[in-house]
Design an enzyme around this catalytic site. Sequence first.
Site, PDB file in Angstrom:
ATOM      1  N   PHE A   1       0.189  -1.258   0.055  1.00  0.00           N
ATOM      2  CA  PHE A   1       0.369  -0.039  -0.222  1.00  0.00           C
ATOM      3  C   PHE A   1       0.566   1.488   0.313  1.00  0.00           C
ATOM      4  O   PHE A   1       0.694   1.858  -0.825  1.00  0.00           O
ATOM      5  CB  PHE A   1      -0.814  -0.101   1.456  1.00  0.00           C
ATOM      6  CG  PHE A   1      -1.594   1.457   1.990  1.00  0.00           C
ATOM      7  CD1 PHE A   1      -2.409   2.082   1.093  1.00  0.00           C
ATOM      8  CD2 PHE A   1      -1.679   1.385   2.582  1.00  0.00           C
ATOM      9  CE1 PHE A   1      -2.830   3.479   0.793  1.00  0.00           C
ATOM     10  CE2 PHE A   1      -2.220   2.562   3.243  1.00  0.00           C
ATOM     11  CZ  PHE A   1      -2.589   3.750   2.365  1.00  0.00           C
TER      12      PHE A   1
ATOM     13  N   ASN B   1       8.576  -9.289  -2.753  1.00  0.00           N
ATOM     14  CA  ASN B   1       8.130 -10.372  -2.510  1.00  0.00           C
ATOM     15  C   ASN B   1       6.434 -10.850  -2.286  1.00  0.00           C
ATOM     16  O   ASN B   1       5.702 -12.276  -2.870  1.00  0.00           O
ATOM     17  CB  ASN B   1       8.480 -11.694  -1.068  1.00  0.00           C
ATOM     18  CG  ASN B   1       8.215 -11.648   0.346  1.00  0.00           C
ATOM     19  OD1 ASN B   1       7.953 -10.433   0.432  1.00  0.00           O
ATOM     20  ND2 ASN B   1       8.692 -12.389   0.871  1.00  0.00           N
TER      21      ASN B   1
ATOM     22  N   GLY C   1       1.646  -7.563  -0.196  1.00  0.00           N
ATOM     23  CA  GLY C   1       1.060  -6.755  -1.734  1.00  0.00           C
ATOM     24  C   GLY C   1       0.627  -7.553  -2.676  1.00  0.00           C
ATOM     25  O   GLY C   1       0.101  -8.560  -2.745  1.00  0.00           O
TER      26      GLY C   1
ATOM     27  N   ALA D   1      10.098   2.544   8.067  1.00  0.00           N
ATOM     28  CA  ALA D   1       9.011   2.706   8.740  1.00  0.00           C
ATOM     29  C   ALA D   1       8.809   1.960   9.782  1.00  0.00           C
ATOM     30  O   ALA D   1       8.616   0.785   9.556  1.00  0.00           O
ATOM     31  CB  ALA D   1       8.073   2.124   7.716  1.00  0.00           C
TER      32      ALA D   1
ATOM     33  N   TYR E   1       5.692  -7.945  15.996  1.00  0.00           N
ATOM     34  CA  TYR E   1       4.975  -6.409  15.117  1.00  0.00           C
ATOM     35  C   TYR E   1       5.979  -5.100  15.877  1.00  0.00           C
ATOM     36  O   TYR E   1       6.961  -5.191  15.962  1.00  0.00           O
ATOM     37  CB  TYR E   1       3.816  -5.960  14.663  1.00  0.00           C
ATOM     38  CG  TYR E   1       4.268  -5.469  14.181  1.00  0.00           C
ATOM     39  CD1 TYR E   1       4.460  -4.831  12.923  1.00  0.00           C
ATOM     40  CD2 TYR E   1       3.172  -3.661  13.691  1.00  0.00           C
ATOM     41  CE1 TYR E   1       4.282  -3.738  11.569  1.00  0.00           C
ATOM     42  CE2 TYR E   1       2.700  -2.469  13.237  1.00  0.00           C
ATOM     43  CZ  TYR E   1       3.500  -3.194  12.014  1.00  0.00           C
ATOM     44  OH  TYR E   1       3.151  -2.532  11.315  1.00  0.00           O
TER      45      TYR E   1
HETATM   46  N1  LIG Z   1      -0.492   1.740   7.007  1.00  0.00           N
HETATM   47  C1  LIG Z   1      -0.515   1.706   7.875  1.00  0.00           C
HETATM   48  O1  LIG Z   1      -1.478   2.369   8.429  1.00  0.00           O
HETATM   49  C2  LIG Z   1       0.614   2.106   8.604  1.00  0.00           C
HETATM   50  C3  LIG Z   1       1.575   2.628  10.404  1.00  0.00           C
HETATM   51  C4  LIG Z   1       1.560   1.578  10.736  1.00  0.00           C
HETATM   52  C5  LIG Z   1       3.401   1.617   9.750  1.00  0.00           C
HETATM   53  N2  LIG Z   1       2.740   0.966   8.592  1.00  0.00           N
HETATM   54  C6  LIG Z   1       4.147   0.334   7.983  1.00  0.00           C
HETATM   55  O2  LIG Z   1       4.423   0.820   7.142  1.00  0.00           O
HETATM   56  C7  LIG Z   1       4.979  -0.078   5.606  1.00  0.00           C
HETATM   57  C8  LIG Z   1       4.352  -0.207   4.929  1.00  0.00           C
HETATM   58  O3  LIG Z   1       2.794  -0.889   4.856  1.00  0.00           O
HETATM   59  P1  LIG Z   1       1.514  -1.155   4.542  1.00  0.00           P
HETATM   60  O4  LIG Z   1       0.237   0.048   5.107  1.00  0.00           O
HETATM   61  O5  LIG Z   1       2.387  -0.799   3.116  1.00  0.00           O
HETATM   62  O6  LIG Z   1       1.366  -2.573   4.005  1.00  0.00           O
HETATM   63  P2  LIG Z   1       1.778  -3.998   3.132  1.00  0.00           P
HETATM   64  O7  LIG Z   1       0.903  -4.651   3.843  1.00  0.00           O
HETATM   65  O8  LIG Z   1       0.103  -2.784   2.226  1.00  0.00           O
HETATM   66  O9  LIG Z   1       2.688  -3.262   2.001  1.00  0.00           O
HETATM   67  C9  LIG Z   1       3.805  -4.067   2.464  1.00  0.00           C
HETATM   68  C10 LIG Z   1       4.699  -4.542   1.535  1.00  0.00           C
HETATM   69  O10 LIG Z   1       6.222  -5.185   2.434  1.00  0.00           O
HETATM   70  C11 LIG Z   1       6.055  -6.809   1.739  1.00  0.00           C
HETATM   71  N3  LIG Z   1       6.991  -7.526   1.737  1.00  0.00           N
HETATM   72  C12 LIG Z   1       7.006  -8.666   3.033  1.00  0.00           C
HETATM   73  N4  LIG Z   1       7.646  -9.103   3.724  1.00  0.00           N
HETATM   74  C13 LIG Z   1       8.558  -8.516   2.411  1.00  0.00           C
HETATM   75  C14 LIG Z   1       9.484  -9.406   2.717  1.00  0.00           C
HETATM   76  N5  LIG Z   1      10.548 -10.394   3.235  1.00  0.00           N
HETATM   77  N6  LIG Z   1      10.570  -8.788   1.397  1.00  0.00           N
HETATM   78  C15 LIG Z   1      10.264  -8.360   0.519  1.00  0.00           C
HETATM   79  N7  LIG Z   1       8.556  -7.714   0.345  1.00  0.00           N
HETATM   80  C16 LIG Z   1       8.365  -7.814   1.187  1.00  0.00           C
HETATM   81  C17 LIG Z   1       4.259  -7.138   1.129  1.00  0.00           C
HETATM   82  O11 LIG Z   1       4.623  -8.338   0.403  1.00  0.00           O
HETATM   83  C18 LIG Z   1       3.944  -5.781   0.809  1.00  0.00           C
HETATM   84  O12 LIG Z   1       3.797  -5.220  -0.620  1.00  0.00           O
HETATM   85  C19 LIG Z   1       5.283  -1.376   7.205  1.00  0.00           C
HETATM   86  O13 LIG Z   1       6.681  -1.442   7.495  1.00  0.00           O
HETATM   87  C20 LIG Z   1       4.427  -0.858   7.489  1.00  0.00           C
HETATM   88  O14 LIG Z   1       5.102  -1.608   9.686  1.00  0.00           O
HETATM   89  C21 LIG Z   1       1.948   1.425   8.296  1.00  0.00           C
END
Ligand SMILES: NC(=O)c1ccc[n+]([C@@H]2O[C@H](COP(=O)([O-])OP(=O)(O)OC[C@H]3O[C@@H](n4cnc5c(N)ncnc54)[C@H](O)[C@@H]3O)[C@@H](O)[C@H]2O)c1
Length: 313
Positions: free
Chosen positions: A12, A33, A37, A122, A153
Site C-alpha cells: 500500500f 516478495n 502486497g 517505516a 510486530y
Molecule cells: N498502513 C499503515 O497504517 C501503517 C502504519 C504504521 C506503520 N506502517 C508500516 O509501513 C510499511 C508499509 O505498510 P503497508 O500498510 O504498505 O503494508 P502492506 O502490507 O500493504 O505492504 C507491505 C509490503 O511489504 C512486502 N513484504 C513483506 N515482507 C517482505 C519481504 N521479506 N521481502 C520483500 N517484501 C516484503 C509485502 O509483500 C507488501 O507488499 C510497513 O513497514 C508497516 O509496518 C504502516
Amino acid sequence: VKSVLVTGAAGFIGSHLCEYYLRHGYQVVGLDNYLTGSLDNIEYLQQHYKSDFFFIELDVSKPWPYIENFHIQNLKYVFHFASAASVKNYQKYALETMWVNSTGLSNAIRFADDHKARLIFASTSEVYGTPLSSPQKESDWGNVNSFGARSCYDESKRFGEALIYTSNKAHDTSHGVLRIFNTYGPRMNPDDDRVVNSFISLAKATQDLVVYGNGKQTRSFCFIDDLINGISLYANSELNQPVNLGNDSEISILELAELVIKMTESHSKIVFKPLPKDDPPQRRPDLSIARTLLGYAPSVSLSDGLKKFIGTK
Ligand SMILES: NC(=O)c1ccc[n+]([C@@H]2O[C@H](COP(=O)([O-])OP(=O)(O)OC[C@H]3O[C@@H](n4cnc5c(N)ncnc54)[C@H](O)[C@@H]3O)[C@@H](O)[C@H]2O)c1
C-alpha cells in the site's frame, strides 16, 4: 538522474512512494516478495514509467545477491517499508515480520551504506504499545508487551529503531525513523482487516460492521497523500530522530462506523464483539515535531479522504 530504492514496493504505502518519486523524475527500484502486497499495485507504474521503474521480486530478509550487481545511479534514498502491517497479517506472518524488520532492515542498511544513500525506516505507532498518555509524543518510551500476540510486530519495529540508532553511531551515517500512525487510502490490501478498509467493504456489501468493545476506543486516520508528503519532507531533511507522522484529529471507532454507513448510503447494522487482547484504547499522534521541524500539516479531512477512497473501491 537520481534514484531511490523502495522495499515493500508492491504494498500500500510502498507503491504510493514509488509513484511519488517517479512523478518527481527519479528512477525507482522496487523490491517485494508479494507476501502481503500485490502486482495490481504496481502494474500501472510498470506501464507508465517503463524506462524509470525497475521491479525485482525478492525476499529482502534473505541476502540481496543480484541486487548488489544491479546498476543504480546516484542512489539518494532507501525506503525500508517491507513488512506486514495489519494485526491480521503480522500474526499470520509473525516470523517473517520479525525477520524483515531485523535481518531485512540490516540488508537494506548495508545496501544504503554501500551507495552512500540515506535510509528511512517505516516504524509504527505500535512502538508506544498501550499508551500511558495521549497524544503520543516521540519522547514516550512505550508500554509494550514483549511476550504476546502483538510482540512480533511491536518489538521487531523497536529493534529496527535501535538498529538504526546504533548503526548511525557505528558508521557515522544519518538514517532516519518514521513512526507512522493509521493510514488509509486506495491500494490497501482488501483482506487486511484494517478498520477503515473493512468497514467500507462491509457497508458496500450490506453486511454488519463489527465494532469491538463499546466502540469508544479512539483512533486517528491519515489519508495516504498526507503521509507521502510527510515521508518526502522527512527524507529531504537532515533529521535522524524518530518522528511521528499521521493525522491528529481523533474519532471513536463507533463514530467511524456510523460515518462510513452514512457515506456509502448503506443499510448495514453495527454489531458489538468483545475487545481483542492488547487492543489499545487510544491512538493519536503528537505531531509537534513534524509540524515545527518539517512544516508537515495533514490537510485531507476524514470525510474528504473517505470520499476519495470509497470512489476507488
Ligand atoms: N498502513 C499503515 O497504517 C501503517 C502504519 C504504521 C506503520 N506502517 C508500516 O509501513 C510499511 C508499509 O505498510 P503497508 O500498510 O504498505 O503494508 P502492506 O502490507 O500493504 O505492504 C507491505 C509490503 O511489504 C512486502 N513484504 C513483506 N515482507 C517482505 C519481504 N521479506 N521481502 C520483500 N517484501 C516484503 C509485502 O509483500 C507488501 O507488499 C510497513 O513497514 C508497516 O509496518 C504502516
